[in-house]
Design a protein around this motif. Structure first.
Motif, mmCIF file in Angstrom:
data_model
loop_
_atom_site.group_PDB
_atom_site.id
_atom_site.type_symbol
_atom_site.label_atom_id
_atom_site.label_comp_id
_atom_site.label_asym_id
_atom_site.label_seq_id
_atom_site.Cartn_x
_atom_site.Cartn_y
_atom_site.Cartn_z
ATOM 1 N N HIS A 349 -5.086 6.083 7.041
ATOM 2 C CA HIS A 349 -4.060 7.130 6.983
ATOM 3 C C HIS A 349 -2.749 6.642 7.616
ATOM 4 O O HIS A 349 -1.662 6.978 7.140
ATOM 5 C CB HIS A 349 -4.556 8.383 7.707
ATOM 6 C CG HIS A 349 -5.799 8.964 7.129
ATOM 7 N ND1 HIS A 349 -5.813 9.658 5.940
ATOM 8 C CD2 HIS A 349 -7.091 8.927 7.569
ATOM 9 C CE1 HIS A 349 -7.050 10.046 5.667
ATOM 10 N NE2 HIS A 349 -7.842 9.611 6.635
ATOM 11 N N LEU A 350 -2.881 5.840 8.672
ATOM 12 C CA LEU A 350 -1.683 5.289 9.304
ATOM 13 C C LEU A 350 -1.032 4.250 8.395
ATOM 14 O O LEU A 350 0.202 4.198 8.265
ATOM 15 C CB LEU A 350 -2.053 4.663 10.646
ATOM 16 C CG LEU A 350 -0.935 4.474 11.680
ATOM 17 C CD1 LEU A 350 -0.262 5.794 11.996
ATOM 18 C CD2 LEU A 350 -1.488 3.846 12.948
ATOM 19 N N LYS A 351 -1.848 3.450 7.726
ATOM 20 C CA LYS A 351 -1.322 2.441 6.811
ATOM 21 C C LYS A 351 -0.604 3.080 5.633
ATOM 22 O O LYS A 351 0.407 2.558 5.139
ATOM 23 C CB LYS A 351 -2.452 1.549 6.310
ATOM 24 C CG LYS A 351 -1.980 0.407 5.441
ATOM 25 C CD LYS A 351 -3.128 -0.501 5.043
ATOM 26 C CE LYS A 351 -2.636 -1.662 4.186
ATOM 27 N NZ LYS A 351 -3.755 -2.564 3.799
ATOM 28 N N ALA A 352 -1.110 4.231 5.193
ATOM 29 C CA ALA A 352 -0.483 4.918 4.057
ATOM 30 C C ALA A 352 0.954 5.325 4.372
ATOM 31 O O ALA A 352 1.793 5.430 3.468
ATOM 32 C CB ALA A 352 -1.300 6.152 3.684
ATOM 33 N N LEU A 366 5.582 -1.283 10.431
ATOM 34 C CA LEU A 366 5.638 -2.694 10.035
ATOM 35 C C LEU A 366 5.791 -3.600 11.245
ATOM 36 O O LEU A 366 5.261 -4.712 11.273
ATOM 37 C CB LEU A 366 6.780 -2.916 9.048
ATOM 38 C CG LEU A 366 6.627 -2.246 7.681
ATOM 39 C CD1 LEU A 366 7.860 -2.480 6.823
ATOM 40 C CD2 LEU A 366 5.369 -2.761 6.971
ATOM 41 N N ASN A 367 6.497 -3.127 12.256
ATOM 42 C CA ASN A 367 6.695 -3.913 13.479
ATOM 43 C C ASN A 367 5.444 -3.941 14.355
ATOM 44 O O ASN A 367 5.309 -4.814 15.222
ATOM 45 C CB ASN A 367 7.862 -3.362 14.288
ATOM 46 C CG ASN A 367 9.197 -3.605 13.627
ATOM 47 O OD1 ASN A 367 9.328 -4.469 12.751
ATOM 48 N ND2 ASN A 367 10.208 -2.854 14.022
ATOM 49 N N ASN A 368 4.563 -2.977 14.151
ATOM 50 C CA ASN A 368 3.349 -2.878 14.964
ATOM 51 C C ASN A 368 2.125 -2.748 14.042
ATOM 52 O O ASN A 368 1.338 -1.812 14.176
ATOM 53 C CB ASN A 368 3.434 -1.679 15.908
ATOM 54 C CG ASN A 368 4.631 -1.762 16.836
ATOM 55 O OD1 ASN A 368 4.617 -2.470 17.828
ATOM 56 N ND2 ASN A 368 5.686 -1.017 16.502
ATOM 57 N N SER A 369 1.981 -3.710 13.164
ATOM 58 C CA SER A 369 0.960 -3.619 12.119
ATOM 59 C C SER A 369 -0.462 -3.611 12.662
ATOM 60 O O SER A 369 -1.390 -3.157 11.984
ATOM 61 C CB SER A 369 1.123 -4.779 11.127
ATOM 62 O OG SER A 369 1.011 -6.031 11.802
ATOM 63 N N TYR A 370 -0.671 -4.102 13.897
ATOM 64 C CA TYR A 370 -2.016 -4.103 14.450
ATOM 65 C C TYR A 370 -2.545 -2.692 14.658
ATOM 66 O O TYR A 370 -3.760 -2.495 14.809
ATOM 67 C CB TYR A 370 -2.056 -4.865 15.778
ATOM 68 C CG TYR A 370 -1.196 -4.269 16.874
ATOM 69 C CD1 TYR A 370 -1.687 -3.275 17.717
ATOM 70 C CD2 TYR A 370 0.107 -4.713 17.079
ATOM 71 C CE1 TYR A 370 -0.906 -2.734 18.727
ATOM 72 C CE2 TYR A 370 0.890 -4.186 18.083
ATOM 73 C CZ TYR A 370 0.380 -3.197 18.912
ATOM 74 O OH TYR A 370 1.168 -2.659 19.907
ATOM 75 N N LEU A 371 -1.659 -1.692 14.658
ATOM 76 C CA LEU A 371 -2.101 -0.312 14.827
ATOM 77 C C LEU A 371 -2.940 0.165 13.650
ATOM 78 O O LEU A 371 -3.783 1.060 13.795
ATOM 79 C CB LEU A 371 -0.893 0.618 15.009
ATOM 80 C CG LEU A 371 -0.107 0.479 16.321
ATOM 81 C CD1 LEU A 371 1.100 1.392 16.308
ATOM 82 C CD2 LEU A 371 -1.001 0.793 17.512
ATOM 83 N N TYR A 372 -2.727 -0.421 12.466
ATOM 84 C CA TYR A 372 -3.476 0.023 11.292
ATOM 85 C C TYR A 372 -4.221 -1.105 10.578
ATOM 86 O O TYR A 372 -4.996 -0.848 9.664
ATOM 87 C CB TYR A 372 -2.548 0.719 10.283
ATOM 88 C CG TYR A 372 -1.386 -0.133 9.813
ATOM 89 C CD1 TYR A 372 -1.537 -1.044 8.771
ATOM 90 C CD2 TYR A 372 -0.134 -0.014 10.403
ATOM 91 C CE1 TYR A 372 -0.479 -1.820 8.341
ATOM 92 C CE2 TYR A 372 0.931 -0.781 9.976
ATOM 93 C CZ TYR A 372 0.761 -1.683 8.955
ATOM 94 O OH TYR A 372 1.814 -2.449 8.539
ATOM 95 N N SER A 373 -4.003 -2.343 10.987
ATOM 96 C CA SER A 373 -4.690 -3.464 10.333
ATOM 97 C C SER A 373 -5.824 -3.976 11.225
ATOM 98 O O SER A 373 -6.022 -3.493 12.343
ATOM 99 C CB SER A 373 -3.704 -4.603 10.047
ATOM 100 O OG SER A 373 -3.101 -5.056 11.257
ATOM 101 N N SER A 374 -6.558 -4.941 10.722
ATOM 102 C CA SER A 374 -7.644 -5.519 11.502
ATOM 103 C C SER A 374 -7.078 -6.177 12.753
ATOM 104 O O SER A 374 -6.080 -6.896 12.702
ATOM 105 C CB SER A 374 -8.396 -6.558 10.667
ATOM 106 O OG SER A 374 -9.423 -7.153 11.416
ATOM 107 N N ASP A 375 -7.713 -5.912 13.884
ATOM 108 C CA ASP A 375 -7.195 -6.402 15.163
ATOM 109 C C ASP A 375 -8.347 -6.950 16.002
ATOM 110 O O ASP A 375 -8.683 -6.404 17.056
ATOM 111 C CB ASP A 375 -6.492 -5.241 15.890
ATOM 112 C CG ASP A 375 -5.695 -5.698 17.098
ATOM 113 O OD1 ASP A 375 -5.284 -6.871 17.129
ATOM 114 O OD2 ASP A 375 -5.497 -4.876 18.010
#
Length: 454
Positions: A349-352, A366-375
Protein backbone atom coordinates in the motif's frame (compact mmCIF):
# COMPACT_ATOMS: atom_id res chain seq x y z
CA UNK A 1 25.31 -19.41 66.32
CA UNK A 2 23.98 -21.53 63.51
CA UNK A 3 26.19 -21.84 60.48
CA UNK A 4 24.63 -20.34 57.36
CA UNK A 5 23.36 -22.98 54.98
CA UNK A 6 25.88 -23.61 52.23
CA UNK A 7 24.64 -23.44 48.68
CA UNK A 8 24.82 -26.88 47.07
CA UNK A 9 24.06 -28.41 43.71
CA UNK A 10 24.20 -31.93 42.33
CA UNK A 11 26.73 -32.78 39.65
CA UNK A 12 23.85 -33.62 37.32
CA UNK A 13 22.37 -30.17 37.89
CA UNK A 14 25.76 -28.60 37.28
CA UNK A 15 26.15 -30.36 33.93
CA UNK A 16 22.62 -29.41 32.92
CA UNK A 17 23.29 -25.79 33.84
CA UNK A 18 26.45 -25.74 31.73
CA UNK A 19 24.57 -27.27 28.80
CA UNK A 20 21.93 -24.55 29.11
CA UNK A 21 24.57 -21.82 29.22
CA UNK A 22 26.20 -23.26 26.11
CA UNK A 23 22.85 -23.40 24.32
CA UNK A 24 22.22 -19.74 25.14
CA UNK A 25 25.69 -18.82 23.93
CA UNK A 26 25.18 -20.65 20.63
CA UNK A 27 21.87 -18.84 20.10
CA UNK A 28 23.54 -15.48 20.70
CA UNK A 29 26.58 -16.28 18.55
CA UNK A 30 25.35 -18.67 15.83
CA UNK A 31 27.44 -17.35 12.96
CA UNK A 32 30.95 -17.99 11.73
CA UNK A 33 32.96 -14.89 12.79
CA UNK A 34 35.56 -15.14 10.04
CA UNK A 35 34.78 -12.21 7.74
CA UNK A 36 34.63 -8.48 8.43
CA UNK A 37 31.86 -6.68 6.53
CA UNK A 38 34.02 -3.62 5.73
CA UNK A 39 34.52 -4.69 2.11
CA UNK A 40 30.74 -4.88 1.59
CA UNK A 41 30.37 -1.15 2.16
CA UNK A 42 27.14 0.37 3.45
CA UNK A 43 24.74 -2.42 4.41
CA UNK A 44 22.06 -3.05 6.97
CA UNK A 45 23.71 -5.28 9.55
CA UNK A 46 24.10 -6.18 13.21
CA UNK A 47 26.23 -3.50 14.84
CA UNK A 48 28.12 -3.40 18.13
CA UNK A 49 29.37 -0.21 19.75
CA UNK A 50 32.88 -0.57 21.16
CA UNK A 51 32.96 1.75 24.17
CA UNK A 52 36.61 0.94 24.83
CA UNK A 53 37.79 2.09 21.39
CA UNK A 54 35.35 5.01 21.44
CA UNK A 55 36.98 6.33 24.62
CA UNK A 56 40.51 5.74 23.33
CA UNK A 57 39.83 7.58 20.07
CA UNK A 58 37.35 10.20 21.35
CA UNK A 59 34.90 9.24 18.60
CA UNK A 60 32.09 6.67 18.27
CA UNK A 61 33.24 3.28 17.01
CA UNK A 62 30.79 0.74 15.58
CA UNK A 63 31.86 -2.72 14.50
CA UNK A 64 30.36 -5.77 12.78
CA UNK A 65 29.48 -9.11 14.36
CA UNK A 66 32.72 -10.85 13.38
CA UNK A 67 34.98 -8.04 14.58
CA UNK A 68 33.13 -7.93 17.89
CA UNK A 69 34.44 -11.47 18.47
CA UNK A 70 37.77 -11.55 16.67
CA UNK A 71 39.11 -8.03 17.28
CA UNK A 72 37.26 -6.53 20.26
CA UNK A 73 36.55 -9.56 22.45
CA UNK A 74 38.21 -8.09 25.54
CA UNK A 75 36.58 -4.65 25.08
CA UNK A 76 33.41 -3.18 26.51
CA UNK A 77 30.75 -3.73 23.86
CA UNK A 78 27.09 -2.74 23.51
CA UNK A 79 24.87 -4.70 21.11
CA UNK A 80 22.83 -2.25 19.01
CA UNK A 81 21.04 -4.81 16.81
CA UNK A 82 20.50 -3.64 13.23
CA UNK A 83 21.60 -0.35 11.66
CA UNK A 84 21.14 0.64 8.01
CA UNK A 85 23.87 1.87 5.67
CA UNK A 86 26.61 1.05 8.15
CA UNK A 87 30.28 0.31 7.42
CA UNK A 88 32.38 -1.49 10.02
CA UNK A 89 34.80 0.94 11.72
CA UNK A 90 37.26 -1.75 12.81
CA UNK A 91 40.72 -1.17 11.36
CA UNK A 92 39.91 2.27 9.94
CA UNK A 93 41.82 5.43 10.82
CA UNK A 94 39.04 6.24 13.28
CA UNK A 95 40.88 3.74 15.49
CA UNK A 96 44.31 5.27 14.98
CA UNK A 97 44.70 5.87 18.72
CA UNK A 98 43.98 2.24 19.54
CA UNK A 99 47.14 0.17 20.00
CA UNK A 100 47.12 -2.52 17.30
CA UNK A 101 43.85 -1.10 16.01
CA UNK A 102 43.98 -2.83 12.64
CA UNK A 103 41.29 -5.34 11.75
CA UNK A 104 42.67 -8.81 12.40
CA UNK A 105 40.32 -10.32 9.84
CA UNK A 106 41.48 -8.06 6.98
CA UNK A 107 45.20 -7.68 7.69
CA UNK A 108 47.86 -10.34 7.20
CA UNK A 109 49.45 -11.89 10.30
CA UNK A 110 52.87 -10.59 9.16
CA UNK A 111 53.92 -7.00 9.73
CA UNK A 112 55.05 -4.72 6.89
CA UNK A 113 58.72 -5.72 7.24
CA UNK A 114 57.83 -9.37 6.78
CA UNK A 115 58.32 -10.44 10.39
CA UNK A 116 55.54 -12.34 12.07
CA UNK A 117 53.95 -10.47 14.91
CA UNK A 118 53.62 -11.79 18.44
CA UNK A 119 50.62 -13.71 19.65
CA UNK A 120 48.43 -13.05 22.67
CA UNK A 121 45.56 -14.87 24.32
CA UNK A 122 42.32 -13.01 24.99
CA UNK A 123 39.22 -14.01 26.90
CA UNK A 124 36.03 -13.94 24.83
CA UNK A 125 33.08 -13.29 27.10
CA UNK A 126 29.61 -14.21 25.90
CA UNK A 127 26.86 -12.26 27.64
CA UNK A 128 23.96 -14.64 27.91
CA UNK A 129 21.29 -12.06 28.79
CA UNK A 130 21.13 -13.45 32.29
CA UNK A 131 23.48 -12.72 35.19
CA UNK A 132 26.06 -15.23 33.98
CA UNK A 133 28.86 -15.28 31.46
CA UNK A 134 30.74 -17.91 29.49
CA UNK A 135 34.35 -17.46 28.46
CA UNK A 136 36.81 -19.24 26.24
CA UNK A 137 40.12 -18.16 24.75
CA UNK A 138 41.47 -17.47 21.32
CA UNK A 139 44.78 -16.25 20.00
CA UNK A 140 45.32 -13.20 17.82
CA UNK A 141 48.18 -11.25 16.29
CA UNK A 142 49.65 -7.96 17.44
CA UNK A 143 51.18 -4.99 15.61
CA UNK A 144 48.27 -4.41 13.26
CA UNK A 145 47.98 -0.77 12.17
CA UNK A 146 44.61 0.94 11.60
CA UNK A 147 44.83 2.12 8.00
CA UNK A 148 41.52 1.72 6.17
CA UNK A 149 39.36 4.67 5.16
CA UNK A 150 36.32 5.07 7.44
CA UNK A 151 32.81 5.07 6.00
CA UNK A 152 30.30 7.90 6.19
CA UNK A 153 28.40 6.41 9.12
CA UNK A 154 26.02 8.41 11.28
CA UNK A 155 26.02 7.83 15.02
CA UNK A 156 23.37 8.39 17.66
CA UNK A 157 23.34 8.05 21.44
CA UNK A 158 23.22 4.25 21.13
CA UNK A 159 26.94 4.27 20.38
CA UNK A 160 27.60 5.59 23.88
CA UNK A 161 25.35 2.93 25.41
CA UNK A 162 22.27 5.14 25.86
CA UNK A 163 18.80 4.40 24.52
CA UNK A 164 15.33 5.92 24.33
CA UNK A 165 14.05 9.45 24.96
CA UNK A 166 14.94 8.96 28.62
CA UNK A 167 18.59 8.45 27.61
CA UNK A 168 18.91 5.43 29.85
CA UNK A 169 21.93 3.16 29.90
CA UNK A 170 20.57 -0.23 28.85
CA UNK A 171 21.29 -3.03 31.30
CA UNK A 172 19.86 -6.40 30.14
CA UNK A 173 20.14 -7.76 33.68
CA UNK A 174 17.91 -5.05 35.17
CA UNK A 175 15.65 -3.92 32.31
CA UNK A 176 12.06 -4.97 32.93
CA UNK A 177 10.23 -3.00 30.26
CA UNK A 178 9.69 -3.55 26.56
CA UNK A 179 11.54 -1.53 23.93
CA UNK A 180 10.85 -0.98 20.24
CA UNK A 181 13.19 0.14 17.48
CA UNK A 182 12.12 3.00 15.25
CA UNK A 183 11.82 1.58 11.74
CA UNK A 184 12.32 4.90 9.96
CA UNK A 185 15.25 6.26 11.97
CA UNK A 186 15.67 9.45 9.90
CA UNK A 187 15.95 11.70 12.95
CA UNK A 188 16.63 9.30 15.84
CA UNK A 189 19.11 6.99 14.10
CA UNK A 190 16.96 3.88 14.58
CA UNK A 191 16.90 4.32 18.35
CA UNK A 192 15.08 2.01 20.76
CA UNK A 193 12.22 3.30 22.94
CA UNK A 194 10.42 2.08 26.06
CA UNK A 195 6.70 1.62 25.53
CA UNK A 196 5.83 4.12 28.30
CA UNK A 197 8.33 6.69 26.99
CA UNK A 198 6.70 6.48 23.53
CA UNK A 199 3.47 7.79 25.04
CA UNK A 200 5.30 10.48 26.99
CA UNK A 201 5.42 9.03 30.49
CA UNK A 202 8.44 9.45 32.69
CA UNK A 203 9.99 6.01 32.48
CA UNK A 204 8.68 3.53 35.07
CA UNK A 205 6.45 6.12 36.71
CA UNK A 206 3.25 4.08 36.33
CA UNK A 207 2.16 2.08 39.33
CA UNK A 208 1.13 -1.56 39.11
CA UNK A 209 -2.50 -0.53 39.54
CA UNK A 210 -2.28 1.79 36.53
CA UNK A 211 -0.93 -0.91 34.21
CA UNK A 212 -3.14 -3.31 32.29
CA UNK A 213 -2.87 -7.03 32.84
CA UNK A 214 -2.91 -9.19 29.74
CA UNK A 215 -2.04 -12.80 29.06
CA UNK A 216 1.22 -13.50 27.30
CA UNK A 217 -0.49 -16.15 25.18
CA UNK A 218 -3.67 -14.13 24.62
CA UNK A 219 -4.45 -11.12 22.49
CA UNK A 220 -1.44 -9.11 23.62
CA UNK A 221 2.20 -10.15 23.88
CA UNK A 222 3.40 -6.81 25.20
CA UNK A 223 6.06 -7.17 27.84
CA UNK A 224 7.23 -10.54 26.50
CA UNK A 225 10.50 -11.02 24.67
CA UNK A 226 9.56 -12.08 21.12
CA UNK A 227 13.09 -12.37 19.72
CA UNK A 228 12.64 -16.13 19.39
CA UNK A 229 9.20 -15.72 17.79
CA UNK A 230 10.33 -13.36 15.03
CA UNK A 231 10.54 -14.14 11.30
CA UNK A 232 13.92 -14.61 9.70
CA UNK A 233 16.09 -11.50 9.46
CA UNK A 234 15.37 -10.99 5.76
CA UNK A 235 11.69 -10.56 6.56
CA UNK A 236 10.54 -6.96 6.58
CA UNK A 237 9.10 -7.35 10.06
CA UNK A 238 12.44 -8.33 11.57
CA UNK A 239 13.11 -4.94 13.15
CA UNK A 240 10.00 -4.98 15.31
CA UNK A 241 11.81 -6.77 18.11
CA UNK A 242 11.38 -6.60 21.84
CA UNK A 243 14.36 -5.41 23.83
CA UNK A 244 12.96 -6.93 27.02
CA UNK A 245 14.36 -9.49 29.41
CA UNK A 246 13.76 -13.12 28.45
CA UNK A 247 10.29 -14.31 29.45
CA UNK A 248 8.67 -17.04 27.39
CA UNK A 249 6.37 -18.69 29.91
CA UNK A 250 2.99 -19.55 28.39
CA UNK A 251 0.01 -18.31 30.30
CA UNK A 252 1.84 -15.79 32.45
CA UNK A 253 0.20 -12.44 32.94
CA UNK A 254 2.04 -9.32 31.81
CA UNK A 255 1.70 -5.71 32.91
CA UNK A 256 1.35 -3.45 29.88
CA UNK A 257 0.95 0.28 29.32
CA UNK A 258 -2.72 1.26 28.78
CA UNK A 259 -3.60 2.50 25.26
CA UNK A 260 -0.40 1.03 23.80
CA UNK A 261 -1.28 -1.26 20.86
CA UNK A 262 -0.74 -5.00 21.09
CA UNK A 263 2.42 -6.24 19.38
CA UNK A 264 0.28 -8.74 17.50
CA UNK A 265 -1.53 -5.90 15.78
CA UNK A 266 1.29 -3.79 14.34
CA UNK A 267 4.32 -4.54 12.21
CA UNK A 268 6.66 -1.57 12.71
CA UNK A 269 6.86 1.49 14.91
CA UNK A 270 8.01 4.98 13.83
CA UNK A 271 8.90 7.39 16.62
CA UNK A 272 7.41 10.85 17.01
CA UNK A 273 10.82 12.48 16.43
CA UNK A 274 11.12 11.05 12.92
CA UNK A 275 7.42 11.53 12.12
CA UNK A 276 7.61 15.20 13.14
CA UNK A 277 10.23 15.85 10.46
CA UNK A 278 7.72 14.80 7.80
CA UNK A 279 4.41 15.42 9.57
CA UNK A 280 2.77 16.67 6.36
CA UNK A 281 3.73 13.36 4.68
CA UNK A 282 2.67 10.98 7.43
CA UNK A 283 -0.75 12.60 7.66
CA UNK A 284 -1.36 11.37 4.08
CA UNK A 285 -0.91 7.68 4.88
CA UNK A 286 -4.25 5.86 4.82
CA UNK A 287 -5.86 3.19 7.00
CA UNK A 288 -4.35 0.41 4.90
CA UNK A 289 -0.96 1.54 6.21
CA UNK A 290 -1.48 3.05 9.65
CA UNK A 291 -2.98 1.04 12.48
CA UNK A 292 -2.93 4.00 14.85
CA UNK A 293 -1.04 7.22 15.55
CA UNK A 294 -0.58 7.91 19.24
CA UNK A 295 0.39 11.27 20.73
CA UNK A 296 3.59 11.80 22.65
CA UNK A 297 3.01 14.02 25.67
CA UNK A 298 6.04 15.21 27.58
CA UNK A 299 6.64 14.54 31.28
CA UNK A 300 3.48 12.58 32.14
CA UNK A 301 3.53 11.04 35.62
CA UNK A 302 0.15 9.28 35.90
CA UNK A 303 -2.42 7.46 33.80
CA UNK A 304 -5.11 9.99 34.70
CA UNK A 305 -2.94 12.85 33.44
CA UNK A 306 -2.25 11.10 30.14
CA UNK A 307 -5.91 10.17 29.55
CA UNK A 308 -7.04 13.72 30.27
CA UNK A 309 -4.66 15.07 27.64
CA UNK A 310 -5.60 12.27 25.27
CA UNK A 311 -9.26 13.27 25.37
CA UNK A 312 -8.28 16.84 24.50
CA UNK A 313 -6.02 15.55 21.75
CA UNK A 314 -8.82 13.53 20.16
CA UNK A 315 -11.10 16.55 20.05
CA UNK A 316 -8.46 18.86 18.61
CA UNK A 317 -5.25 18.35 16.60
CA UNK A 318 -3.46 20.79 18.89
CA UNK A 319 -3.78 21.84 22.51
CA UNK A 320 -4.83 25.45 22.75
CA UNK A 321 -3.49 27.92 25.30
CA UNK A 322 -6.82 27.89 27.11
CA UNK A 323 -6.43 24.13 27.65
CA UNK A 324 -2.77 24.41 28.50
CA UNK A 325 -1.57 21.25 30.30
CA UNK A 326 0.98 21.37 33.09
CA UNK A 327 3.75 20.01 30.91
CA UNK A 328 6.69 21.58 29.16
CA UNK A 329 6.19 22.29 25.44
CA UNK A 330 8.21 24.42 23.06
CA UNK A 331 5.20 25.98 21.36
CA UNK A 332 1.71 25.60 22.66
CA UNK A 333 0.16 26.13 19.26
CA UNK A 334 2.22 23.41 17.52
CA UNK A 335 0.54 20.15 16.47
CA UNK A 336 1.00 17.33 18.96
CA UNK A 337 3.87 14.97 18.15
CA UNK A 338 2.68 11.50 17.15
CA UNK A 339 4.24 8.08 16.86
CA UNK A 340 2.96 5.83 14.07
CA UNK A 341 2.24 2.11 14.18
CA UNK A 342 2.05 0.49 10.74
CA UNK A 343 -0.09 -2.55 10.03
CA UNK A 344 1.20 -5.90 8.84
CA UNK A 345 1.24 -5.94 5.04
CA UNK A 346 1.61 -2.16 4.80
CA UNK A 347 4.40 -2.18 2.22
CA UNK A 348 2.38 -2.81 -0.96
CA UNK A 349 0.00 0.00 0.00
CA UNK A 350 2.92 2.33 0.71
CA UNK A 351 4.56 1.42 -2.59
CA UNK A 352 1.33 2.18 -4.44
CA UNK A 353 1.64 5.78 -3.26
CA UNK A 354 4.78 6.19 -5.38
CA UNK A 355 2.38 6.69 -8.30
CA UNK A 356 0.64 9.51 -6.46
CA UNK A 357 0.10 12.86 -8.14
CA UNK A 358 1.34 14.45 -4.93
CA UNK A 359 4.93 15.24 -5.86
CA UNK A 360 6.11 15.78 -2.26
CA UNK A 361 4.68 12.44 -1.15
CA UNK A 362 6.10 10.70 -4.19
CA UNK A 363 9.56 12.19 -3.71
CA UNK A 364 9.61 11.29 -0.02
CA UNK A 365 8.89 7.64 -0.80
CA UNK A 366 11.45 7.48 -3.59
CA UNK A 367 14.07 8.96 -1.26
CA UNK A 368 13.26 6.39 1.42
CA UNK A 369 12.48 3.31 -0.64
CA UNK A 370 13.44 0.92 2.16
CA UNK A 371 10.14 1.84 3.83
CA UNK A 372 8.24 -0.18 1.21
CA UNK A 373 10.86 -2.38 -0.48
CA UNK A 374 12.79 -5.40 0.75
CA UNK A 375 15.10 -4.36 3.56
CA UNK A 376 17.07 -7.45 4.66
CA UNK A 377 19.55 -7.53 7.52
CA UNK A 378 22.89 -9.04 6.52
CA UNK A 379 23.83 -12.16 8.44
CA UNK A 380 27.26 -13.82 8.37
CA UNK A 381 27.23 -17.44 7.17
CA UNK A 382 26.46 -20.05 9.79
CA UNK A 383 29.15 -22.46 10.78
CA UNK A 384 29.69 -25.34 8.33
CA UNK A 385 27.43 -28.25 9.11
CA UNK A 386 25.74 -26.14 11.80
CA UNK A 387 28.46 -27.20 14.20
CA UNK A 388 27.52 -24.34 16.46
CA UNK A 389 24.22 -26.02 17.27
CA UNK A 390 25.79 -29.33 18.37
CA UNK A 391 29.30 -28.69 19.65
CA UNK A 392 30.11 -27.60 23.18
CA UNK A 393 32.17 -24.56 24.10
CA UNK A 394 35.01 -26.95 24.94
CA UNK A 395 34.79 -28.15 21.32
CA UNK A 396 34.89 -24.53 20.16
CA UNK A 397 38.02 -24.06 22.25
CA UNK A 398 39.60 -27.05 20.54
CA UNK A 399 38.73 -25.57 17.14
CA UNK A 400 40.44 -22.31 18.13
CA UNK A 401 43.60 -24.24 19.05
CA UNK A 402 43.85 -25.52 15.48
CA UNK A 403 44.53 -21.97 14.28
CA UNK A 404 47.64 -21.65 16.47
CA UNK A 405 51.21 -22.43 15.38
CA UNK A 406 51.90 -26.16 15.79
CA UNK A 407 54.03 -25.93 18.96
CA UNK A 408 51.47 -23.72 20.72
CA UNK A 409 48.57 -25.87 19.53
CA UNK A 410 50.16 -29.09 20.84
CA UNK A 411 50.86 -27.49 24.19
CA UNK A 412 47.35 -26.07 24.39
CA UNK A 413 45.69 -29.36 23.46
CA UNK A 414 47.66 -31.18 26.13
CA UNK A 415 46.50 -28.71 28.76
CA UNK A 416 42.95 -28.90 27.42
CA UNK A 417 42.80 -32.70 27.58
CA UNK A 418 44.34 -32.67 31.04
CA UNK A 419 41.80 -30.36 32.62
CA UNK A 420 38.88 -31.95 30.74
CA UNK A 421 39.71 -35.46 31.93
CA UNK A 422 40.35 -34.37 35.50
CA UNK A 423 37.09 -32.42 35.64
CA UNK A 424 35.12 -35.38 34.33
CA UNK A 425 36.77 -37.73 36.82
CA UNK A 426 35.99 -35.29 39.62
CA UNK A 427 32.29 -35.06 38.78
CA UNK A 428 31.76 -38.72 37.85
CA UNK A 429 31.15 -40.13 41.37
CA UNK A 430 28.88 -37.22 42.26
CA UNK A 431 26.78 -37.79 39.14
CA UNK A 432 26.59 -41.57 39.56
CA UNK A 433 25.51 -41.41 43.20
CA UNK A 434 23.35 -38.28 42.91
CA UNK A 435 25.43 -36.52 45.53
CA UNK A 436 25.71 -32.78 45.86
CA UNK A 437 28.88 -30.84 45.14
CA UNK A 438 29.48 -27.57 46.91
CA UNK A 439 31.16 -24.45 45.59
CA UNK A 440 33.98 -24.99 48.09
CA UNK A 441 34.61 -28.47 46.70
CA UNK A 442 34.85 -27.13 43.16
CA UNK A 443 37.22 -24.36 44.27
CA UNK A 444 39.32 -26.94 46.11
CA UNK A 445 39.49 -29.08 42.97
CA UNK A 446 41.07 -26.25 40.96
CA UNK A 447 43.27 -25.25 43.88
CA UNK A 448 44.69 -28.79 44.07
CA UNK A 449 45.48 -28.71 40.35
CA UNK A 450 47.37 -25.42 40.75
CA UNK A 451 49.32 -26.79 43.74
CA UNK A 452 50.39 -29.88 41.81
CA UNK A 453 51.63 -27.75 38.90
CA UNK A 454 53.89 -25.63 41.13
Amino acid sequence: MKREREEVTTAVDYVKEQDELEREAREIMPFDPDECTYQQGEIRQMVFACLTCSRQNSTPIGICYSCSIQCHASHELVELFSKRNFVCDCGTTKMSETVNGGCRLRLQPESKNGSRSASISESITIKTGISRRISFSTSQSLELPAEDIPGSNSYNQNFSGKFCHCEQIYNPLKEEGTMFQCYFGFECGEDWYHDDCILGYEHNCLSTKELKVESSNGESLLGVNILDKLPEAEDEAATNKSFASFNDSDGEEELVVPHFPSMEDFDVFICWKCADKFAHIFEKFNDNIVLTALPHFEGITSLAQWEELYEKYKSSPAISKSDEPQIKKTKLDDPISKSYFFKYGFKPHLKALTDSQDEKLKQFLLNNSYLYSSDPIYEPPEKDGHASSTGSLLDLGAEALQALPRDQAVEGLQAYDKIRNKLRDFFKPFAEEGKVVTEDEVRQFFSDIKDKEK
